[in-house]
Write a protein that holds these residues in place. Structure first.
Motif, PDB file in Angstrom:
ATOM      1  N   LYS A   1       1.022  -1.248  -0.097  1.00 42.66           N
ATOM      2  CA  LYS A   1       0.122   0.389  -0.271  1.00 42.66           C
ATOM      3  C   LYS A   1       1.094   1.025   0.074  1.00 42.66           C
ATOM      4  N   ALA A   2       2.050   1.136   0.689  1.00 42.95           N
ATOM      5  CA  ALA A   2       2.589   2.945   0.920  1.00 42.95           C
ATOM      6  C   ALA A   2       3.423   2.811  -0.509  1.00 42.95           C
TER       7      ALA A   2
ATOM      8  N   PHE B   1      -2.944   1.452  -2.738  1.00 44.75           N
ATOM      9  CA  PHE B   1      -3.464   0.906  -3.421  1.00 44.75           C
ATOM     10  C   PHE B   1      -3.455  -0.581  -3.640  1.00 44.75           C
ATOM     11  N   VAL B   2      -3.762  -1.755  -2.639  1.00 41.81           N
ATOM     12  CA  VAL B   2      -3.724  -2.498  -2.738  1.00 41.81           C
ATOM     13  C   VAL B   2      -4.379  -4.004  -2.868  1.00 41.81           C
ATOM     14  N   VAL B   3      -4.582  -5.426  -3.392  1.00 42.02           N
ATOM     15  CA  VAL B   3      -5.697  -5.907  -3.615  1.00 42.02           C
ATOM     16  C   VAL B   3      -5.054  -7.123  -3.071  1.00 42.02           C
TER      17      VAL B   3
ATOM     18  N   GLU C   1      -4.840  -6.196 -11.040  1.00 40.04           N
ATOM     19  CA  GLU C   1      -3.425  -5.238 -11.408  1.00 40.04           C
ATOM     20  C   GLU C   1      -3.569  -3.831 -12.484  1.00 40.04           C
ATOM     21  N   ALA C   2      -4.197  -4.811 -13.869  1.00 42.54           N
ATOM     22  CA  ALA C   2      -4.194  -3.236 -14.341  1.00 42.54           C
ATOM     23  C   ALA C   2      -5.504  -2.251 -14.185  1.00 42.54           C
ATOM     24  N   PHE C   3      -6.311  -2.742 -13.280  1.00 48.85           N
ATOM     25  CA  PHE C   3      -7.061  -1.753 -12.600  1.00 48.85           C
ATOM     26  C   PHE C   3      -6.067  -0.736 -11.677  1.00 48.85           C
ATOM     27  N   ALA C   4      -5.758  -1.625 -10.360  1.00 49.39           N
ATOM     28  CA  ALA C   4      -5.044  -1.649  -9.478  1.00 49.39           C
ATOM     29  C   ALA C   4      -3.751  -0.147  -9.849  1.00 49.39           C
ATOM     30  N   LEU C   5      -3.638  -0.539 -10.613  1.00 53.34           N
ATOM     31  CA  LEU C   5      -2.053   0.619 -11.097  1.00 53.34           C
ATOM     32  C   LEU C   5      -2.952   1.726 -12.042  1.00 53.34           C
ATOM     33  N   SER C   6      -4.283   1.928 -12.378  1.00 50.56           N
ATOM     34  CA  SER C   6      -4.696   2.923 -12.796  1.00 50.56           C
ATOM     35  C   SER C   6      -5.135   3.727 -11.270  1.00 50.56           C
ATOM     36  N   ASN C   7      -5.136   3.326 -10.085  1.00 48.62           N
ATOM     37  CA  ASN C   7      -5.706   3.552  -9.681  1.00 48.62           C
ATOM     38  C   ASN C   7      -4.878   3.887  -8.156  1.00 48.62           C
ATOM     39  N   LYS C   8      -3.530   3.604  -8.995  1.00 51.03           N
ATOM     40  CA  LYS C   8      -2.411   4.436  -7.124  1.00 51.03           C
ATOM     41  C   LYS C   8      -2.338   6.113  -7.137  1.00 51.03           C
ATOM     42  N   LYS C   9      -2.121   5.805  -6.112  1.00 55.39           N
ATOM     43  CA  LYS C   9      -2.701   7.103  -5.909  1.00 55.39           C
ATOM     44  C   LYS C   9      -1.212   8.350  -6.008  1.00 55.39           C
TER      45      LYS C   9
END
Length: 266
Positions: free
Chosen positions: A135-136, A140-142, A258-266
Motif C-alpha cells: 500500500k505504501a 492501493f492494494v488487492v 493488476e491493471a485496474f489497481a495500477l490505474s488507481n495508484k495514488k
C-alpha cells in the motif's frame, strides 16, 4: 519449522495462500488419528497452480496445515457461516464430519492459545506487513486469497460446487470493479461454471483485510479441485493439462485486477 513463506514483489496484487501447507509438528501429528493424517482438507497444489501467473506479485504462504490451526478462521472463534456446517479455528473433524483426532487427544483451550501465538498470529503479522508495504508503494492494494476444495462434500454443501467460487462478502471487501473482473472472466470461461458469493463468500482473511475505503481490497477465489487435480482423493495428484487450461483464466483475472489497481495508484 518456518511458519510462513514470503516472496516480495512490487505489484499492487498480493496472493494469500493460507491452506496449501502440509507441515504438522511431531507433537501435534502424534495426536491425529489415521483419518487426520491423510491431511485430506489441504488446498492441494494451489501454490503451484498460481506460480508465475503474475510476475511481480507478492505471495504470503502458510506452511502449516489447517489441522494445526486454520489461518483463515476468526482468531476469536466466531463462525464464518452461522447455522451451516463448517470447521473451526482448530477443526474437530474433516470436511466430511469425520473425527481427525485420537480419542482423548482433541485440542483444548490451551492448545488454541498456544497455536494462535505460534502459527496464526505470525502468519497474519507477515500478511499485514506486506499489505502495508505494498500500500505504501501504490496507495492501493488487492489481496487475492487463493483456495480450493473438493467439488462434492455433502457435509458442507449439497450437489456439485461450481468451478469458480468468488467471495467478496456480498461486495463489502473490494471495489465493485474488482469483483466484476472476476465475474466477467469466469462467466466467459468456456466449459467452467462460476458463482459470486454462493456457498463461499470469503473467509476471515478476506473479510478482515478488505476495507475498500482505506485502499485495501480483498477477494477470495475458491476453486473446485476437479478443475486441476487428476482425482479429488488420495493421492490428490496435480493434472498438468487441466491446470494449464485453468491457469489461462486465472492469469486473465489477475492481470486485469493488476491493471485496474495500477490505474488507481495514488
Amino acid at each position: 519449522m518456518a511458519v510462513f513463506e514470503v516472496e516480495q514483489g512490487t505489484s499492487p496484487v498480493i496472493l494469500g495462500l493460507p491452506h496449501t501447507g502440509t507441515e504438522v509438528p511431531p507433537a501435534i501429528w502424534a495426536r491425529l488419528n489415521d483419518n487426520g493424517r491423510k491431511l485430506a482438507d489441504t488446498d492441494w497444489h494451489i501454490h503451484r497452480l498460481y506460480d508465475g501467473l503474475l510476475s511481480d506479485a507478492t505471495t504470503v504462504r502458510a506452511t502449516f496445515h489447517r489441522y494445526v490451526i486454520d489461518a483463515n478462521r476468526d482468531p476469536a472463534g466466531g463462525s464464518l457461516y452461522p447455522g451451516q456446517n463448517t470447521t473451526g479455528l482448530i477443526p474437530d473433524t474433516d470436511f466430511d464430519g469425520a473425527a481427525i483426532w485420537k480419542d482423548g487427544s482433541e485440542p483444548n483451550e490451551a492448545d488454541i492459545a498456544e497455536r494462535l501465538a505460534a502459527f496464526h498470529t505470525p502468519y497474519h503479522a507477515a500478511l499485514a506487513a506486506e499489505i502495508a508495504r505494498v500500500k505504501a508503494l501504490h496507495g492501493f492494494v488487492v489481496l487475492y486469497d487463493c483456495h480450493s476444495i473438493r467439488s462434492h462434500i455433502p457435509f458442507l454443501f449439497e450437489g456439485t460446487l461450481p468451478d469458480f467460487n468468488i467471495g467478496t462478502d456480498g461486495g463489502r471487501t473490494c471495489a465493485p470493479e474488482i469483483e466484476a473482473i472476476a465475474v466477467d472472466v469466469t462467466a466467459k470461461a468456456e466449459g467452467y461454471t462460476s458463482i459470486l458469493n454462493g456457498r463461499f463468500k470469503g473467509g476471515w482473511t478476506t473479510r478482515h483485510y478488505g476495507r475498500p475505503e482505506t485502499g485495501v481490497h480483498a477477494i477470495q477465489m475458491e476453486l473446485a479441485q476437479s478443475t486441476h487435480l487428476a482425482t479429488e482423493d488420495l493421492p490428490f495428484a496435480y493434472d498438468e493439462a487441466k491446470a494449464e487450461r485453468l491457469r489461462a483464466h486465472l492469469k486473465a483475472i489477475l492481470t486485469r485486477i493488476e491493471a485496474f489497481a495500477l490505474s488507481n495508484k495514488k
